[in-house]
Design a protein around this motif. Structure first.
Motif, PDB file in Angstrom:
ATOM      1  N   PHE A 137       0.826  -1.212   0.000  1.00 30.80           N
ATOM      2  CA  PHE A 137       0.000   0.000   0.000  1.00 30.80           C
ATOM      3  C   PHE A 137       0.862   1.266   0.000  1.00 30.80           C
ATOM      4  CE2 PHE A 137      -2.703   3.276   1.971  1.00 30.80           C
ATOM      5  CZ  PHE A 137      -3.734   3.273   1.032  1.00 30.80           C
ATOM      6  N   ASP A 138       1.484   1.581   1.148  1.00 27.77           N
ATOM      7  CA  ASP A 138       2.265   2.818   1.241  1.00 27.77           C
ATOM      8  C   ASP A 138       3.446   2.781   0.282  1.00 27.77           C
ATOM      9  OD1 ASP A 138       0.820   4.231   3.285  1.00 27.77           O
ATOM     10  OD2 ASP A 138       1.583   2.763   4.709  1.00 27.77           O
ATOM     11  N   GLY A 139       3.567   3.803  -0.539  1.00 31.37           N
ATOM     12  CA  GLY A 139       4.682   3.918  -1.458  1.00 31.37           C
ATOM     13  C   GLY A 139       4.446   3.270  -2.801  1.00 31.37           C
ATOM     14  N   THR A 140       3.383   2.469  -2.930  1.00 30.23           N
ATOM     15  CA  THR A 140       3.041   1.877  -4.216  1.00 30.23           C
ATOM     16  C   THR A 140       1.710   2.424  -4.721  1.00 30.23           C
ATOM     17  OG1 THR A 140       2.045  -0.012  -3.089  1.00 30.23           O
ATOM     18  CG2 THR A 140       4.335  -0.236  -3.790  1.00 30.23           C
ATOM     19  N   GLN A 141       0.690   2.371  -3.840  1.00 30.06           N
ATOM     20  CA  GLN A 141      -0.588   2.999  -4.181  1.00 30.06           C
ATOM     21  C   GLN A 141      -0.631   4.453  -3.717  1.00 30.06           C
ATOM     22  OE1 GLN A 141      -4.136   0.382  -3.688  1.00 30.06           O
ATOM     23  NE2 GLN A 141      -2.685  -1.038  -2.713  1.00 30.06           N
ATOM     24  N   THR A 142       0.346   4.848  -2.928  1.00 31.08           N
ATOM     25  CA  THR A 142       0.486   6.246  -2.504  1.00 31.08           C
ATOM     26  C   THR A 142       1.905   6.696  -2.824  1.00 31.08           C
ATOM     27  OG1 THR A 142       1.416   5.942  -0.276  1.00 31.08           O
ATOM     28  CG2 THR A 142      -0.960   5.609  -0.525  1.00 31.08           C
ATOM     29  N   ASP A 143       2.172   7.979  -2.616  1.00 33.50           N
ATOM     30  CA  ASP A 143       3.534   8.466  -2.839  1.00 33.50           C
ATOM     31  C   ASP A 143       4.380   8.388  -1.572  1.00 33.50           C
ATOM     32  OD1 ASP A 143       2.541  10.494  -1.268  1.00 33.50           O
ATOM     33  OD2 ASP A 143       2.704  12.059  -2.787  1.00 33.50           O
ATOM     34  N   ASP A 144       3.920   7.631  -0.587  1.00 32.75           N
ATOM     35  CA  ASP A 144       4.602   7.361   0.677  1.00 32.75           C
ATOM     36  C   ASP A 144       4.521   8.526   1.662  1.00 32.75           C
ATOM     37  OD1 ASP A 144       5.615   5.191   1.965  1.00 32.75           O
ATOM     38  OD2 ASP A 144       7.698   5.541   1.438  1.00 32.75           O
ATOM     39  N   ARG A 149      -6.890 -12.877  -9.196  1.00 31.05           N
ATOM     40  CA  ARG A 149      -7.055 -12.710  -7.759  1.00 31.05           C
ATOM     41  C   ARG A 149      -6.275 -11.479  -7.317  1.00 31.05           C
ATOM     42  NH1 ARG A 149      -9.268 -16.811  -4.822  1.00 31.05           N
ATOM     43  NH2 ARG A 149      -9.619 -18.801  -5.887  1.00 31.05           N
ATOM     44  N   LEU A 150      -6.822 -10.726  -6.367  1.00 26.99           N
ATOM     45  CA  LEU A 150      -6.212  -9.478  -5.931  1.00 26.99           C
ATOM     46  C   LEU A 150      -6.128  -9.453  -4.415  1.00 26.99           C
ATOM     47  CD1 LEU A 150      -8.213  -7.122  -8.296  1.00 26.99           C
ATOM     48  CD2 LEU A 150      -5.789  -7.676  -8.529  1.00 26.99           C
ATOM     49  N   LEU A 151      -5.094  -8.785  -3.893  1.00 30.57           N
ATOM     50  CA  LEU A 151      -4.914  -8.648  -2.452  1.00 30.57           C
ATOM     51  C   LEU A 151      -4.085  -7.407  -2.175  1.00 30.57           C
ATOM     52  CD1 LEU A 151      -5.048  -9.887   0.495  1.00 30.57           C
ATOM     53  CD2 LEU A 151      -2.828 -10.941  -0.055  1.00 30.57           C
ATOM     54  N   ILE A 152      -4.477  -6.661  -1.143  1.00 32.34           N
ATOM     55  CA  ILE A 152      -3.615  -5.612  -0.590  1.00 32.34           C
ATOM     56  C   ILE A 152      -2.963  -6.189   0.656  1.00 32.34           C
ATOM     57  CG2 ILE A 152      -3.534  -3.356   0.539  1.00 32.34           C
ATOM     58  CD1 ILE A 152      -5.808  -2.455  -1.266  1.00 32.34           C
ATOM     59  N   LEU A 153      -1.636  -6.101   0.734  1.00 26.34           N
ATOM     60  CA  LEU A 153      -0.872  -6.658   1.845  1.00 26.34           C
ATOM     61  C   LEU A 153       0.004  -5.563   2.425  1.00 26.34           C
ATOM     62  CD1 LEU A 153      -0.058  -9.176   3.474  1.00 26.34           C
ATOM     63  CD2 LEU A 153       1.610  -9.683   1.676  1.00 26.34           C
ATOM     64  N   SER A 154      -0.221  -5.216   3.690  1.00 25.73           N
ATOM     65  CA  SER A 154       0.469  -4.065   4.278  1.00 25.73           C
ATOM     66  C   SER A 154       0.841  -4.346   5.725  1.00 25.73           C
ATOM     67  CB  SER A 154      -0.421  -2.818   4.204  1.00 25.73           C
ATOM     68  OG  SER A 154       0.181  -1.727   4.870  1.00 25.73           O
ATOM     69  N   ALA A 188      -7.649  -0.215   5.043  1.00 26.21           N
ATOM     70  CA  ALA A 188      -8.903  -0.974   4.922  1.00 26.21           C
ATOM     71  C   ALA A 188      -9.943  -0.209   4.119  1.00 26.21           C
ATOM     72  CB  ALA A 188      -9.423  -1.306   6.311  1.00 26.21           C
ATOM     73  N   ALA A 189      -9.990   1.110   4.306  1.00 27.52           N
ATOM     74  CA  ALA A 189     -10.958   1.916   3.573  1.00 27.52           C
ATOM     75  C   ALA A 189     -10.690   1.870   2.073  1.00 27.52           C
ATOM     76  CB  ALA A 189     -10.918   3.354   4.083  1.00 27.52           C
ATOM     77  N   LYS A 209     -13.080   0.367  -0.954  1.00 25.49           N
ATOM     78  CA  LYS A 209     -13.399   1.177  -2.122  1.00 25.49           C
ATOM     79  C   LYS A 209     -13.105   0.417  -3.419  1.00 25.49           C
ATOM     80  CE  LYS A 209     -14.199   5.171  -4.271  1.00 25.49           C
ATOM     81  NZ  LYS A 209     -15.497   5.858  -4.253  1.00 25.49           N
ATOM     82  N   LEU A 210     -11.955  -0.322  -3.409  1.00 22.23           N
ATOM     83  CA  LEU A 210     -11.561  -1.074  -4.600  1.00 22.23           C
ATOM     84  C   LEU A 210     -12.250  -2.432  -4.685  1.00 22.23           C
ATOM     85  CD1 LEU A 210      -7.711  -0.352  -4.621  1.00 22.23           C
ATOM     86  CD2 LEU A 210      -9.489   0.791  -5.955  1.00 22.23           C
ATOM     87  N   ASP A 211     -12.915  -2.831  -3.592  1.00 28.50           N
ATOM     88  CA  ASP A 211     -13.618  -4.112  -3.533  1.00 28.50           C
ATOM     89  C   ASP A 211     -12.653  -5.282  -3.712  1.00 28.50           C
ATOM     90  OD1 ASP A 211     -15.740  -5.847  -3.217  1.00 28.50           O
ATOM     91  OD2 ASP A 211     -16.276  -5.821  -5.354  1.00 28.50           O
ATOM     92  N   ILE A 212     -11.535  -5.223  -2.971  1.00 26.60           N
ATOM     93  CA  ILE A 212     -10.586  -6.329  -2.973  1.00 26.60           C
ATOM     94  C   ILE A 212     -10.206  -6.631  -1.527  1.00 26.60           C
ATOM     95  CG2 ILE A 212      -9.673  -5.867  -5.275  1.00 26.60           C
ATOM     96  CD1 ILE A 212      -7.283  -4.549  -4.028  1.00 26.60           C
ATOM     97  N   PRO A 213      -9.814  -7.868  -1.224  1.00 29.83           N
ATOM     98  CA  PRO A 213      -9.452  -8.228   0.145  1.00 29.83           C
ATOM     99  C   PRO A 213      -8.168  -7.534   0.589  1.00 29.83           C
ATOM    100  CG  PRO A 213      -9.009 -10.051  -1.340  1.00 29.83           C
ATOM    101  CD  PRO A 213      -9.744  -9.022  -2.135  1.00 29.83           C
ATOM    102  N   VAL A 214      -7.981  -7.458   1.915  1.00 26.96           N
ATOM    103  CA  VAL A 214      -6.814  -6.793   2.473  1.00 26.96           C
ATOM    104  C   VAL A 214      -6.316  -7.567   3.682  1.00 26.96           C
ATOM    105  CG1 VAL A 214      -8.254  -5.282   3.905  1.00 26.96           C
ATOM    106  CG2 VAL A 214      -5.900  -4.612   3.398  1.00 26.96           C
ATOM    107  N   LEU A 215      -5.028  -7.650   3.831  1.00 29.24           N
ATOM    108  CA  LEU A 215      -4.368  -8.126   5.045  1.00 29.24           C
ATOM    109  C   LEU A 215      -3.443  -6.996   5.488  1.00 29.24           C
ATOM    110  CD1 LEU A 215      -3.382 -11.774   3.990  1.00 29.24           C
ATOM    111  CD2 LEU A 215      -5.231 -11.099   5.540  1.00 29.24           C
ATOM    112  N   HIS A 216      -3.744  -6.370   6.624  1.00 24.16           N
ATOM    113  CA  HIS A 216      -2.887  -5.280   7.068  1.00 24.16           C
ATOM    114  C   HIS A 216      -2.567  -5.450   8.545  1.00 24.16           C
ATOM    115  CE1 HIS A 216      -6.286  -2.555   8.644  1.00 24.16           C
ATOM    116  NE2 HIS A 216      -6.870  -3.642   8.197  1.00 24.16           N
ATOM    117  N   GLY A 217      -1.565  -4.712   8.983  1.00 27.71           N
ATOM    118  CA  GLY A 217      -1.048  -4.913  10.318  1.00 27.71           C
ATOM    119  C   GLY A 217      -0.286  -6.227  10.411  1.00 27.71           C
TER     120      GLY A 217
END
Length: 417
Positions: free
Chosen positions: A260-267, A298-303, A311-312, A316-324
């Motif tokens: 997430f951070d630095g890939t989907q955002t500019d960090d 298949r899609l996943l956000i891993l952070s 999580a928000a 919004k993207l309607d894909i699963p997430v594993l964070h923390g």
């Protein structure tokens, strides 16, 4: 008789100190640190069995490991300006032997300062020793220029050049200037790759002995980086000389996992007076995610971040997430096992050193253009777009091609995020 191929060890000496260009071996050319470029060339060579980077610098060691090399920590006695490259190569061979590796038959000495060396160049030097019976070999480029030297001053004990004495032809007689096609071809040592039989090298203690084979390489790719001007030229030439990177297609990938951070955002993180954090994302990435989802990937956000904004965004993207997640590689491995996804068919997009364990697990480790040097060096492909500026959208275009073109029916009906 053993059917195993002979052990060919490529040694890349890479000290941390450099007077001409500070931190030269970590300087990026074409977005890739010089030491990582050298490692990649060696790993691309079919005849090379082991790639060792000899260094005294932790940063260089990290980049080398990320690019797939084994690191040999060089002792202080071999790290000064007066230490020879031969001593570093011998130390690397000794270290490999102490680690219980198969005794090497051939050692290749490959320099980081030649950014445009190719795996084919490295292979041809190895072949000169393994197949052609040479004792030593080196890369050399055809050279057709006339060389001159200032004449030494007469009467000077040290033989110093005297500008007033005039010039002397080195490889020609100035009274007779034959046409290029009528004079013998000269070859210029490029400094990129040297090869030696290990037994002969240990006996001689230097890189030239016995029968030396000159391996001709493309003069257009011949450049040694010794000063900032050389580095600037290399960076200007990289878009012209670097082969297009291998990019995945839809047939290569079953799942896309996104940091997430630095890939989907500019960090960057915006913090208000109440301590709430917000980030900026790119709408094009939402379009890309939607297209990937429709294509059946298949899609996943891993952070590692335990942050409501992650999580928000996933909702919004309607894909699963594993964070923390503390160990992203273990979480990714479990996710793949539970879904029957082969890790070698996973594309993982990352930007920083905590993504490296996942890079080692998947078949398609990809770095954003703004990623850390170590991460770019370890990536199989690099986006041209920085994190937070549409890198996910770019990856979707790699995988789906014209299906993302605005003129196609798919794109016209795509819902923006």
């Amino acid at each position: 008789m053993s059917s195993q191929p002979p052990t060919v060890v490529a040694v890349i000496p890479a000290r941390g100190g450099s007077k001409g260009v500070p931190a030269k071996n970590l300087a990026p050319v074409g977005g890739i640190p010089l030491v990582a470029r050298a490692v990649r060339a060696c790993r691309a060579a079919r005849r090379v069995t082991d790639v060792l980077v000899s260094t005294d610098d932790e940063g260089i060691a990290a980049v080398a490991r990320g690019a797939g090399a084994e690191v040999v920590v060089r002792p202080e006695a071999l790290s000064g300006d007066t230490a020879t490259s031969e001593s570093a190569v011998l130390h690397a061979l000794d270290t490999l032997a102490e680690r219980g590796g198969t005794p090497a038959r051939v050692v290749l000495f490959v320099q980081c300062t030649s950014p445009f060396v190719t795996g084919e160049d490295v292979d041809r030097v190895a072949a000169a020793l393994l197949d052609d019976g040479a004792d030593t070999a080196l890369t050399a480029a055809p050279f057709h220029g006339f060389l001159w030297r200032e004449a030494p001053a007469t009467g000077h004990a040290d033989g110093a050049a005297d500008p007033d004495a005039g010039g002397v032809g080195v490889n020609h007689d100035r009274s007779h200037r034959p046409r290029r096609q009528d004079r013998p071809e000269d070859l210029l040592e490029t400094g990129a790759v040297y090869g030696m039989t290990v037994d002969g090298f240990r006996a001689a203690g230097h890189r030239f002995f016995g029968r030396t084979r000159l391996v001709r390489v493309d003069p257009a790719r011949t450049l040694e980086i010794d000063d900032p001007h050389d580095l600037a030229r290399a960076r200007a030439l990289a878009p012209l000389l670097d082969a297009p990177g291998e990019l995945p297609g839809r047939d290569d990938v079953d799942a896309v996992v996104l940091d997430f951070d630095g890939t989907q955002t500019d960090d960057r993180v915006y913090v208000d007076t109440d301590g709430r954090e917000t980030v900026a994302v790119h709408r094009g990435d939402g379009l890309g995610v939607a297209a990937l989802r429709r294509a059946g990937l298949r899609l996943l956000i891993l952070s590692t971040e335990q942050n409501p904004v992650v999580a928000a965004r996933a909702r919004k993207l309607d894909i699963p997430v594993l964070h923390g997640v503390d160990r992203k590689d273990l979480a990714l491995k479990q996710w793949c096992e539970e879904r029957g996804v082969a890790p070698e068919r996973v594309l993982y997009l990352g930007n920083d050193v905590n993504d490296l364990p996942c890079f080692g697990l998947v078949g398609w480790p990809v770095a954003v253009a703004s990623a850390h040097d170590v991460v770019r060096g370890a990536a199989r492909a690099i986006t041209s777009t920085p994190g937070g500026a549409g890198a996910v959208r770019e990856i979707a275009a790699w995988l789906l091609g014209p299906r993302l073109d605005p003129a196609t029916p798919t794109a016209r009906t795509a819902k923006d995020d």
